[in-house]
Write a protein that holds these residues in place. Structure first.
Motif, short mmCIF file in Angstrom:
data_model
loop_
_atom_site.label_atom_id
_atom_site.label_comp_id
_atom_site.label_asym_id
_atom_site.label_seq_id
_atom_site.Cartn_x
_atom_site.Cartn_y
_atom_site.Cartn_z
N ASP A 77 0.81 -1.22 0.00
CA ASP A 77 0.00 0.00 0.00
C ASP A 77 0.84 1.27 0.00
OD1 ASP A 77 0.91 -0.64 2.49
OD2 ASP A 77 -0.99 -0.38 3.53
N ALA A 78 2.17 1.13 -0.14
CA ALA A 78 3.03 2.31 -0.25
C ALA A 78 3.47 2.55 -1.69
CB ALA A 78 4.25 2.16 0.65
N GLY A 79 3.04 1.70 -2.62
CA GLY A 79 3.46 1.81 -4.01
C GLY A 79 2.83 3.00 -4.72
N ARG A 80 3.56 3.57 -5.67
CA ARG A 80 3.05 4.69 -6.47
C ARG A 80 1.99 4.19 -7.44
NH1 ARG A 80 8.75 6.52 -8.65
NH2 ARG A 80 7.47 6.67 -10.53
N PRO A 81 1.01 5.03 -7.79
CA PRO A 81 -0.08 4.59 -8.67
C PRO A 81 0.38 4.01 -10.00
CG PRO A 81 -0.66 6.67 -7.64
CD PRO A 81 0.77 6.39 -7.26
N ASP A 82 1.39 4.64 -10.64
CA ASP A 82 1.85 4.12 -11.93
C ASP A 82 2.49 2.75 -11.79
OD1 ASP A 82 3.93 5.44 -10.53
OD2 ASP A 82 5.17 5.45 -12.33
N VAL A 83 3.11 2.52 -10.63
CA VAL A 83 3.72 1.21 -10.36
C VAL A 83 2.63 0.16 -10.13
CG1 VAL A 83 5.11 -0.08 -8.70
CG2 VAL A 83 5.84 2.20 -9.45
N MET A 84 1.57 0.54 -9.42
CA MET A 84 0.52 -0.42 -9.08
C MET A 84 -0.18 -0.96 -10.32
SD MET A 84 1.30 -0.24 -6.07
CE MET A 84 0.22 -1.47 -5.41
N PHE A 85 -0.31 -0.14 -11.36
CA PHE A 85 -1.00 -0.61 -12.56
C PHE A 85 -0.18 -1.62 -13.34
CE2 PHE A 85 -3.73 3.15 -11.89
CZ PHE A 85 -4.96 2.54 -12.04
N VAL A 86 1.14 -1.65 -13.13
CA VAL A 86 1.96 -2.70 -13.74
C VAL A 86 1.56 -4.05 -13.15
CG1 VAL A 86 4.31 -3.59 -13.95
CG2 VAL A 86 3.89 -1.14 -14.17
N ILE A 87 1.29 -4.05 -11.85
CA ILE A 87 0.94 -5.29 -11.14
C ILE A 87 -0.48 -5.73 -11.48
CG2 ILE A 87 0.77 -6.31 -8.83
CD1 ILE A 87 2.73 -4.10 -7.91
N HIS A 88 -1.32 -4.77 -11.88
CA HIS A 88 -2.73 -5.03 -12.13
C HIS A 88 -2.95 -6.26 -13.00
CE1 HIS A 88 -6.53 -2.76 -11.46
NE2 HIS A 88 -6.95 -3.50 -12.48
N ARG A 89 -2.25 -6.31 -14.12
CA ARG A 89 -2.46 -7.39 -15.09
C ARG A 89 -1.95 -8.72 -14.57
NH1 ARG A 89 -4.31 -10.63 -17.52
NH2 ARG A 89 -4.35 -11.09 -19.75
N VAL A 90 -0.86 -8.69 -13.80
CA VAL A 90 -0.27 -9.93 -13.30
C VAL A 90 -1.19 -10.62 -12.30
CG1 VAL A 90 1.78 -10.89 -12.17
CG2 VAL A 90 1.99 -8.90 -13.64
N LEU A 91 -2.11 -9.85 -11.70
CA LEU A 91 -3.02 -10.42 -10.72
C LEU A 91 -4.15 -11.23 -11.36
CD1 LEU A 91 -3.28 -7.41 -8.25
CD2 LEU A 91 -2.37 -9.66 -7.74
N GLU A 92 -4.33 -11.13 -12.66
CA GLU A 92 -5.36 -11.92 -13.33
C GLU A 92 -5.03 -13.41 -13.24
OE1 GLU A 92 -8.09 -10.91 -14.46
OE2 GLU A 92 -7.88 -8.74 -14.71
N ARG A 93 -6.03 -14.24 -13.53
CA ARG A 93 -5.86 -15.68 -13.39
C ARG A 93 -4.73 -16.21 -14.28
NH1 ARG A 93 -8.72 -19.82 -11.32
NH2 ARG A 93 -10.41 -18.42 -10.75
N ASP A 94 -4.68 -15.78 -15.56
CA ASP A 94 -3.60 -16.26 -16.43
C ASP A 94 -2.33 -15.46 -16.20
OD1 ASP A 94 -4.31 -13.89 -17.59
OD2 ASP A 94 -4.81 -14.71 -19.54
N GLY A 95 -2.47 -14.19 -15.75
CA GLY A 95 -1.34 -13.39 -15.33
C GLY A 95 -0.33 -13.06 -16.40
N LYS A 96 -0.71 -13.06 -17.66
CA LYS A 96 0.24 -12.76 -18.73
C LYS A 96 0.64 -11.28 -18.69
CE LYS A 96 -1.37 -16.37 -21.87
NZ LYS A 96 -1.95 -16.69 -23.20
N LEU A 97 1.89 -11.02 -19.02
CA LEU A 97 2.43 -9.67 -19.02
C LEU A 97 2.89 -9.31 -20.42
CD1 LEU A 97 3.34 -7.15 -17.35
CD2 LEU A 97 5.58 -8.27 -17.17
N THR A 98 2.40 -8.17 -20.93
CA THR A 98 2.79 -7.70 -22.26
C THR A 98 3.89 -6.67 -22.13
OG1 THR A 98 0.55 -8.05 -23.09
CG2 THR A 98 2.00 -6.63 -24.39
N LEU A 99 5.03 -6.93 -22.78
CA LEU A 99 6.13 -5.97 -22.84
C LEU A 99 6.03 -5.25 -24.18
CD1 LEU A 99 9.10 -8.08 -21.40
CD2 LEU A 99 7.68 -6.42 -20.22
N LEU A 100 5.48 -4.04 -24.15
CA LEU A 100 5.22 -3.32 -25.40
C LEU A 100 6.51 -3.01 -26.15
CD1 LEU A 100 2.46 -0.82 -24.18
CD2 LEU A 100 2.15 -2.95 -25.45
#
Length: 329
Positions: A147-170
């Motif tokens: 809960d101390a993470g910056r908002p832009d950092v937290m959205f990186v984690i957002h996708r990883v929390l999904e069931r399949d958790g795939k991460l796209t490196l644009l």
């Protein structure tokens, strides 16, 4: 970032054995948990004196065995991160801890282009951050102080929390599929609701859509008195024969927690503080001085008399709680 991002041994393997949770963790459940038969240098060291909380242990074992995303919430010093690490240690599961302080950026998590030397020439090469590195390996990734993470950092984690958790490196035109042995955990003081108590400055209000993505949220707060006594005597072996004294130390800590809850004082003693008090008492060879240096001096000056009153109530004598200075000397 202090995490060593060298290749992890055995990245192609999966948990190859099972352990009995009741036998290994001493909890009342009939659960077989996947584990590794080999130890990597990322596996935490086992603390044989560690005591496991039943509900938190069940939640974490569900995370390891069924790939659940687990968050532990609770007061400081209760052993949230060490609880994850000690379970990982007994499962031989590699574990990497990242503290989401204000200096951790999106590039630290995802990766960035860096200039490297190849065959005597300078070239630009993409270096993976901790998230894609861990995703591709049988690693338990722990986001500490979530809960101390910056908002832009937290959205990186957002996708990883999904069931399949795939991460796209644009930048790489690449999609990373998580390794079957990848696990994700987090610890937090406020569970994303902000600094409601005044204890945790710097914590953020978290996006509730992200909180909703955590499959399991459990709470680890202060332990029953006898369990805390056992932890202190286990951690500080010199106090193993001074159990009555430790009993009073824990009673003192409980009075500070009750005083905080009642609004009488604004500083609270955690189990970590009690352990530090015991350690400092051994170093300084003075029990009362160790208390002043460990906890009393952290309190507001106006509240030290209240803390001293707690001390007298528990130990039966007064402790010096203020220092007068003669300016004429």
């Amino acid at each position: 970032m202090t995490v060593d991002l060298k290749p992890l041994e055995g990245t192609e393997v999966f948990p190859d054995t099972e352990i009995n949770a009741q036998v290994v963790f001493g909890i009342d459940c009939d659960l077989m948990v996947p584990a590794f038969s080999w130890r990597d240098n990322h596996v935490p060291e086992i603390d044989p004196s560690y005591r496991f909380n039943h509900e938190v242990t069940l939640a974490l074992l569900a995370g390891f065995s069924s790939n659940r995303r687990v968050m532990i919430q609770g007061f400081h010093g209760t052993g949230k991160t060490s609880h994850i690490e000690q379970i990982a240690a007994r499962l031989n599961w590699p574990c990497v801890r990242v503290n989401l302080d204000g200096h951790i950026s999106r590039l630290d998590l995802v990766g960035r282009d860096a200039v490297v030397i190849r065959d005597g020439k300078q070239i630009t090469e993409f270096q993976e951050g901790i998230v894609p590195w861990a995703l591709q390996r049988p690693v338990a990734l722990v986001f500490d102080e979530f809960d101390a993470g910056r908002p832009d950092v937290m959205f990186v984690i957002h996708r990883v929390l999904e069931r399949d958790g795939k991460l796209t490196l644009l930048d790489q035109n690449r999609v990373i599929t998580p390794h079957p042995g990848f696990r994700l955990f987090a610890t937090a003081n406020t569970i994303g609701l902000g600094n409601l108590t005044g204890l945790y400055h710097g914590t953020q209000l978290l996006n509730q859509a992200q909180i909703d993505r955590w499959n399991i949220v459990t709470t680890l707060n202060y332990l029953p008195e006898q369990e805390e006594v056992a932890i202190v005597t286990g951690q500080v072996t010199e106090f193993a024969s001074r159990r009555d004294e430790v009993q009073k130390m824990v009673a003192m800590a409980n009075l500070s927690r009750e005083g905080f809850a009642a609004g009488d004082i604004s500083t609270v003693m955690s189990p970590r503080t009690v352990i530090t008090w015991a350690e400092n008492a051994i170093i300084l060879k003075d029990f009362d001085t160790a208390f002043r240096l460990t906890f009393l001096n952290k309190c507001h000056e106006a509240e030290r008399s209240i803390v001293a009153e707690y001390y007298q109530r528990v130990f039966g004598y007064e402790i010096e709680h203020s220092i007068s200075i003669d300016l004429e000397k």
